[in-house]
Write an enzyme that holds these catalytic residues in place. Sequence first.
Site, PDB file in Angstrom:
ATOM      1  N   ASP A  67      56.172  51.434  11.199  1.00  0.00           N
ATOM      2  CA  ASP A  67      56.842  51.490  12.501  1.00  0.00           C
ATOM      3  C   ASP A  67      58.220  50.831  12.456  1.00  0.00           C
ATOM      4  O   ASP A  67      58.585  50.180  11.476  1.00  0.00           O
ATOM      5  CB  ASP A  67      55.966  50.853  13.592  1.00  0.00           C
ATOM      6  N   ASP A 136      46.146  42.969  21.302  1.00  0.00           N
ATOM      7  CA  ASP A 136      45.614  43.991  22.213  1.00  0.00           C
ATOM      8  C   ASP A 136      44.859  45.093  21.444  1.00  0.00           C
ATOM      9  O   ASP A 136      44.523  46.132  22.010  1.00  0.00           O
ATOM     10  CB  ASP A 136      46.732  44.606  23.070  1.00  0.00           C
ATOM     11  N   HIS A 138      45.978  46.853  18.850  1.00  0.00           N
ATOM     12  CA  HIS A 138      46.773  47.951  18.283  1.00  0.00           C
ATOM     13  C   HIS A 138      46.817  47.902  16.754  1.00  0.00           C
ATOM     14  O   HIS A 138      46.746  46.834  16.158  1.00  0.00           O
ATOM     15  CB  HIS A 138      48.191  48.000  18.870  1.00  0.00           C
ATOM     16  N   GLU A 143      49.415  51.459  20.985  1.00  0.00           N
ATOM     17  CA  GLU A 143      48.994  50.559  22.046  1.00  0.00           C
ATOM     18  C   GLU A 143      47.771  51.113  22.778  1.00  0.00           C
ATOM     19  O   GLU A 143      47.444  52.298  22.635  1.00  0.00           O
ATOM     20  CB  GLU A 143      50.159  50.373  23.039  1.00  0.00           C
TER      21      GLU A 143
HETATM   22  C1  F6R Z   1      53.638  45.891  12.130  1.00  0.00           C
HETATM   23  C2  F6R Z   1      52.593  46.505  12.950  1.00  0.00           C
HETATM   24  C3  F6R Z   1      51.809  45.723  13.948  1.00  0.00           C
HETATM   25  C4  F6R Z   1      51.388  44.337  13.462  1.00  0.00           C
HETATM   26  C5  F6R Z   1      50.614  43.599  14.547  1.00  0.00           C
HETATM   27  C6  F6R Z   1      50.247  42.200  14.117  1.00  0.00           C
HETATM   28  O1  F6R Z   1      54.240  46.849  11.286  1.00  0.00           O
HETATM   29  O2  F6R Z   1      52.402  47.657  12.811  1.00  0.00           O
HETATM   30  O3  F6R Z   1      50.668  46.459  14.295  1.00  0.00           O
HETATM   31  O4  F6R Z   1      50.607  44.477  12.311  1.00  0.00           O
HETATM   32  O5  F6R Z   1      51.354  43.561  15.729  1.00  0.00           O
HETATM   33  O6  F6R Z   1      51.397  41.441  13.969  1.00  0.00           O
HETATM   34  P1  F6R Z   1      51.338  39.984  13.329  1.00  0.00           P
HETATM   35  O7  F6R Z   1      50.952  40.169  11.900  1.00  0.00           O
HETATM   36  O8  F6R Z   1      52.738  39.456  13.464  1.00  0.00           O
HETATM   37  O9  F6R Z   1      50.335  39.206  14.101  1.00  0.00           O
END
Ligand code: F6R
Length: 244
Positions: A67, A136, A138, A143
């Site tokens: 992403d 959440d 995701h 989302e």
């Molecule tokens: C990042 C991504 C997100 C993160 C998630 C957790 O490329 O796709 O899904 O993996 O938001 O983020 P952290 O590791 O910062 O808690």
Amino acid sequence: MNVVLCDDYQQMSTQAATVFAECLAANPAAVLGLATGSTPIGVYENLIARFKAGEISFAEATSFNLDEYIGLHRDHPQSYYYFMHQQLFNHVDLPSQRIFVPSGVESDYGAYCQWYEDRITEAGGIDLQILGIGSDGHIAFNEPGTALGSRTHITELDHQTIDDNARFFQSKAEVPRRAITMGVATIMDARKIILLATGEHKATAIRDAIAGPVSSECTASALQQHPDVTFYLDSAAACLLPAE
Ligand code: F6R
């Protein structure tokens, strides 16, 4: 669905890096699916150390990131393109022409999202995908409410994700409101998936992903239907899982 309980972040990162090393040993031209955020940083550090020790090479590999924020140029310090170069690409031998990070500044995202999907297909599909998980539930930026059949698309970030990611920016107001993300179905096409999570703030999402119903309300729950997925968790992230 496999669950591996790890003693701490270091052990989790080492184990996940070993999965990458095994993947590259079996197929030096492997296609790697990569994630950003705090969670995989230890894995990337471990991979850099193994590369510098001559144990692994990315010279024939290809990578696709999950992403990117819409509106951030690749030279913006909070762009995921910049993050990946700081955390991994600048330190290993992955050729730049086989590094794919979705662009945050396209004018025609309908065409661009299809182009990104086509590049993954052309590369032969993703062999190993690493994921974090949002509080959440995701995966990538899929989302709550995102269709489980979704492919690469533009999404509005959830208020929870904006709050969580504000720590990387000067203020919450600076967090982009939209992102381009691989879809749930894009991720599910990967041949092998590993998901890493640490900390109590991930415990509800982990419980819903592993023990809840398969539902777009927790897009990580789709992984229950994948044939080769392993969750690497510390005890805090696993604390709400039902006893077997
Ligand atoms: C990042 C991504 C997100 C993160 C998630 C957790 O490329 O796709 O899904 O993996 O938001 O983020 P952290 O590791 O910062 O808690």
